[in-house]
Design an enzyme around this catalytic site. Structure first.
Site, PDB file in Angstrom:
ATOM      1  N   LYS A 232      49.191  42.442  48.313  1.00  0.00           N
ATOM      2  CA  LYS A 232      48.841  43.854  48.206  1.00  0.00           C
ATOM      3  C   LYS A 232      48.221  44.378  49.494  1.00  0.00           C
ATOM      4  O   LYS A 232      47.796  43.611  50.358  1.00  0.00           O
ATOM      5  CB  LYS A 232      47.925  44.092  47.016  1.00  0.00           C
ATOM      6  CG  LYS A 232      46.613  43.353  47.068  1.00  0.00           C
ATOM      7  CD  LYS A 232      45.758  43.753  45.861  1.00  0.00           C
ATOM      8  CE  LYS A 232      44.336  43.260  46.055  1.00  0.00           C
ATOM      9  NZ  LYS A 232      43.433  43.627  44.984  1.00  0.00           N
TER      10      LYS A 232
ATOM     11  N   LYS B 289      33.029  32.668  48.574  1.00  0.00           N
ATOM     12  CA  LYS B 289      32.231  33.076  49.727  1.00  0.00           C
ATOM     13  C   LYS B 289      31.632  31.875  50.472  1.00  0.00           C
ATOM     14  O   LYS B 289      31.581  31.884  51.704  1.00  0.00           O
ATOM     15  CB  LYS B 289      31.115  34.043  49.303  1.00  0.00           C
ATOM     16  CG  LYS B 289      31.606  35.467  49.059  1.00  0.00           C
ATOM     17  CD  LYS B 289      31.964  36.144  50.370  1.00  0.00           C
ATOM     18  CE  LYS B 289      32.356  37.592  50.229  1.00  0.00           C
ATOM     19  NZ  LYS B 289      33.710  37.875  49.826  1.00  0.00           N
TER      20      LYS B 289
ATOM     21  N   LYS C 292      42.592  45.564  53.847  1.00  0.00           N
ATOM     22  CA  LYS C 292      42.169  45.556  55.247  1.00  0.00           C
ATOM     23  C   LYS C 292      41.990  44.135  55.774  1.00  0.00           C
ATOM     24  O   LYS C 292      42.074  43.890  56.962  1.00  0.00           O
ATOM     25  CB  LYS C 292      40.890  46.364  55.432  1.00  0.00           C
ATOM     26  CG  LYS C 292      39.775  45.899  54.530  1.00  0.00           C
ATOM     27  CD  LYS C 292      38.552  46.786  54.661  1.00  0.00           C
ATOM     28  CE  LYS C 292      37.556  46.505  53.562  1.00  0.00           C
ATOM     29  NZ  LYS C 292      37.530  47.470  52.483  1.00  0.00           N
TER      30      LYS C 292
END
Ligand code: TRP
Length: 331
Positions: A194, A111, A197
């Site tokens: 995979k 992050k 979104k």
């Protein structure tokens, strides 16, 4: 019977990967266990501090969970921020969560690379909040994918540390819920990886996608230049198309295109047309239920209220006991 907890961040619609990955298993689990499925809206603020439609995003997931078959009578479906006891437990756990171990967490390191302009302490303490979500119900099982295993390990660390510090065997050690081989990996339409979104435009088929959108995405799916020798090994992109077909089409259809591939007669355009059609049929009941449930404001409110009440009851009991264990007393 196990107590199961699982959370999902409200950052977009659910797609077929979510459905085959976890949701389908939740629907079985709710018949056998004491399940808490919640929407992690507190967590979403670590990456989206000023979401433009927080309530709408939360509502979307709630509606889609219901449309997919989660039953509010069987499991507790709730919204994280409806149970502020979670935040209090997060505070207690943070007092004994060490900066070093939080900084070493892989998701934190990822992050800070992704959002260097916003390395907030919520990101650092993401695992503490997640631990609070889980142990607030004294859960024993957490259905998590590989990417969440470290968080679950940290949850065990925090739970054990609490027990040790206060010299009491209070929190159980939550374990990963193993679906065994029922976990079906759903690839995306971009040719590799995979379904997700965040994997780029057109990679995922969402449960609420309109037929035309599905057709467009499927027709644009990445393929290759086609087999040139009989029985040729399939490229990753083509394996992906076959895998998607495997989950939404009949065996007969799948075998037909497999034969066509193996004999070098395949036309990917035809295969994608068929895949789009079968995917539209497969998702039709979801689309219809999403539409119907979403239009029923009274039902959605009732579900949220039921979840809030059930989750609050369990969380309030834990907080009452934790306060007592630590030594807080009312004057
Ligand atoms: N971190 C999880 C994810 O990104 C979401 C989550 C938050 C969660 N709290 C949880 C999952 C508690 C399981 C249990 O997918």
């Amino acid at each position: 019977m196990e107590t199961v907890v699982s959370g999902i961040r409200p950052t977009g619609n659910l797609h077929l990967g979510n459905y085959f990955g976890a949701l389908r298993n939740f629907i079985t689990m709710q018949n056998e266990h004491n399940c808490y499925f919640f929407i992690a809206d507190y967590h979403s603020l670590t990456t989206h501090p000023t979401p433009h439609d927080l309530h709408g995003n939360v509502r979307k997931i709630l509606v889609e969970y219901l449309a997919a078959g989660l039953d509010p009578e069987k499991s507790t479906l709730y919204i994280q921020s409806d149970v502020p006891e979670t935040a209090e437990l997060y505070l207690f756990l943070n007092m004994n969560a060490y900066i070093g171990e939080l900084e070493r967490c892989t998701s934190f390191k990822d992050k800070i690379r992704q959002q260097p302009q916003n390395v907030n302490s919520g990101l650092l303490t993401y695992p503490t909040l997640m631990a609070a979500d889980i142990i607030i119900h004294r859960a024993t099982k957490v259905p998590v994918g590989k990417d969440q295993e470290q968080h679950l390990e940290m949850t065990r660390t925090f739970a054990n540390r609490f027990n040790r510090l206060y010299n009491i065997d209070y929190f159980p050690e939550p374990q990963a819920f193993n679906f065994g081989n029922e976990l079906v990996k759903i690839p995306g339409l971009n040719g590799s990886g995979k379904m997700g979104k965040s994997e780029g435009e057109g990679n995922a088929i969402f449960l609420d996608d309109e037929p035309e959108a599905i057709r467009k995405k499927v027709m644009k799916a990445v393929t290759d230049s086609g087999p040139t020798v009989p029985g040729q090994q399939k490229s990753e992109a083509i394996q992906n198309i076959f895998q998607l077909m495997k989950v939404v089409s009949t065996e007969e259809t799948l075998n037909y295109f497999d034969d066509m591939y193996n004999t070098c007669q395949i036309r990917y355009g035809d295969m994608k047309k068929q895949l789009a059609q079968d995917m539209i049929a497969f998702t039709a009941p979801f689309r219809e239920r999403i539409r119907a449930i979403s239009a029923d404001e009274a039902f959605v409110s009732k579900v949220a209220r039921m979840g809030r009440e059930k989750a609050h009851e369990s969380a309030a009991k834990t907080i009452r006991e934790v306060r007592e264990i630590i030594g807080f007393k009312r004057f």
